[in-house]
Design an enzyme around this catalytic site. Sequence first.
Site, PDB file in Angstrom:
ATOM      1  N   ASP A  78     -12.262   4.859 -18.042  1.00 42.11           N
ATOM      2  CA  ASP A  78     -13.716   5.591 -18.041  1.00 42.11           C
ATOM      3  C   ASP A  78     -14.988   4.971 -17.441  1.00 42.11           C
ATOM      4  OD1 ASP A  78     -13.678   4.519 -20.405  1.00 42.11           O
ATOM      5  OD2 ASP A  78     -13.817   6.616 -21.366  1.00 42.11           O
ATOM      6  N   ASP A 491     -17.711   0.519 -29.889  1.00 43.93           N
ATOM      7  CA  ASP A 491     -16.644   1.413 -30.304  1.00 43.93           C
ATOM      8  C   ASP A 491     -15.796   0.752 -31.354  1.00 43.93           C
ATOM      9  OD1 ASP A 491     -17.081   3.253 -28.496  1.00 43.93           O
ATOM     10  OD2 ASP A 491     -15.752   2.601 -27.233  1.00 43.93           O
TER      11      ASP A 491
END
Length: 770
Positions: A78, A491
């Site tokens: 992404d 993340d």
Amino acid sequence: MTEDSKRFEAAARLRRRTVLTSATAAIMGGAIGVGPGPAQAAPPETYWFRNVEIGGGGFVPGIVFNEGQRDIVYARTDIGGAYRWSQWRARWEPMLDFVGPDQWGHTGVAALAADPVETSRVYAAVGTYTNFWDPRNGAILRSQDFGRTWETAELPFKLGGNMPGRGIGERLAVDPNRNRILYLAAPSGNGLWRSADYGASWAEVDSFPNPGDYVPEPDADPNSPGAQRIGLLWVVFDQSSGRRGETSRDIYVGVGDKENSVYRSTDAGATWERLPGQPTGFLPHRAVFDHVGGYLYMATTDGAGPNDGAAGDVWRFESASGEWTNVSPVPSSSEENAWGYSGLTIDRQNPGTLMVTTQVQWWPDCNIFRTTDGGATWTRAWDWGDGLNRSFRYTMDITEVPWLDWGLDPEPPETRPKLGWWMESMAIDPFDSDRMMYGTGATIYGSTDLTAWDSDDQITIRPMIRGLEETAVVELMSPPEGAPLFSGLGDLGGFRHERIDAIPAAMYPAPQMSPVTTLDYAELAPALILRVGRGDTYLAISTDGGENWTAGTAPEGSTGPGRNGAGAAISATGDRILFAPDGAPVGYSTDAGATWTASTGIPEGAHVESDRVDPATFYGWAQGEVYVSTDGGASFTRTATGLPTDNGDIKAVPGHEGELWICGGGSASGIWRSVDRGATFNRLDAAQDAFGIGFGKAAPGSDTPTVFTIATIDGTWGVFRSDDAGATWIRVNDDDHQYGSPSVIAGDPRVFGRYYLGTNGRGVIVADRL
């Protein structure tokens, strides 16, 4: 903070940096200070680029096997570009590292398409955001050499590789009979687009009747990601409706409209109709067409994904009769169903065999379903036994990427590692029924013994991620001894990298933070390491080089970890910590963060840094002004003004007392240097702007540390190295290695010329002189 919000925040920072890159040259004439004279840019130096091995770490929403040639496989991410699988190396190879800061949005890949006829051709629909965060329109990239080189066709609208609905697809498709024809299912109400010249030019299909009206969050701020229309979803062809060299007649398009979600053309795209009798109430995330049986299969869910989806069904449409059949493993009408379906794939060797994933099923885990009879019956990857016990048709081997267990050992029925989450892409190899891959929110998993499933044997699922790196890097640190690199990631929190060529065994142990935003070590006692980030605590200290950590506290009223890369600092001897958290005044601690005393004379939210030699000296930088403390952070005095105001870095030079460098944007953008503890600064005239700075091992025969920066120098953007304190600069990257818009850099104090580059989605790059 969700994964989405962290990435959106990072993209906003990159957008601002990109704007500054193109705008600051015009305002440099007003910069204050006396420069050391014009710097000279030397010819570029040849470098070798590779990834610091992490092993994934982000969302893989698309995996595409070429159906015309064995072992050609592509994956899209992404925010981190696209990859091609190298069968002989058994690893992924990046294809979009050439993308630079002027087109950073092209690292978000909204769709991929592989040409099954001329199999060296591959296409990527690129663009990261459809809202204001990405200032550029999307584009179609086309390659005739398996993605080694690319040509670009600009589009008149944006694409959303990192928007809600990014796991839907594929939005880009090649006609398998007449491969010069491609279709693009566009987001944001932009309709259906067609190319008849291998993707070189595009025109809207005016006859297509429905651009899609579904908005994930209709009541949200109009500028937010959730307020954007997801538009059209996918394009699939019925290959049997044409012959080689002739346009396929039957084309199906998925639409972001819960009442009118599937349209078909039976005249090669000239006219379109809503398929009669179609199911309603859900969005079709994925679709495949069985060219042998004449069936369209769809996996549906009730949200755009990837983070939502609480119900859904799997449907089969028989093209000959027009009959729809609900073939869901567990239909949405069942009380058991609490998930949507996605990740749909078909075995081209045995077209009655399909697999589908639960897109989001947080507890106890997502599931995978498999049918060998066209959806009449299904078996599950796992099923419930007695009580909270589960039975499994698989075992998971994460030996290659051991951190995928997240360092957790939960009570049953949960297990670690998880089968996955955000499981929107699954693909069975069209040439090998035993090979399958699927993407998750953290990695690519796969199996090479898939058909054992049908004999009630356990298959083995392993990471198939090596070479594909998709972490958003917030901070990097390379101390002079111990582990060569520490990373702060958006993340995963980050890693202590004992080797840069080996995937780490585990993320940072407790206290866990995500993201880790600041790392620092005591220059004169490097085993003392400070880690700052967002979690149950904002701060942790290690006394053994990062192997073990002790949680500290934060100043009263703190709401966050402060500035990325400069929210806290540890003194040269490690006896004091300075912390500039969000929501509270700057404070200092003399007991490893157990208690705090407010500093005076420094504004809240400043960037902070410690002198690398004098343990009593700390620095602060805020709104173009520098503040200096000579009493261990207790009090500060403003010493200099008229400096860069934002989007930059402050670093003190190892081994050089009182030497401080600042880079950034604003009216005084560029690079500034002080050799008198921040009392005065000189601007390095060659740099028009700069957004990161780091220091590495001095050149042979010199005691001046090398300086690395991400900057525009003499009109050229790149990564630069200076071996003489900024008098001359050498470009140490090239146009093939730009990595979007990197913003974090660290030199290696042990290897001359080596630097580490932090990217927004391509992980950590290590670069060495050749």
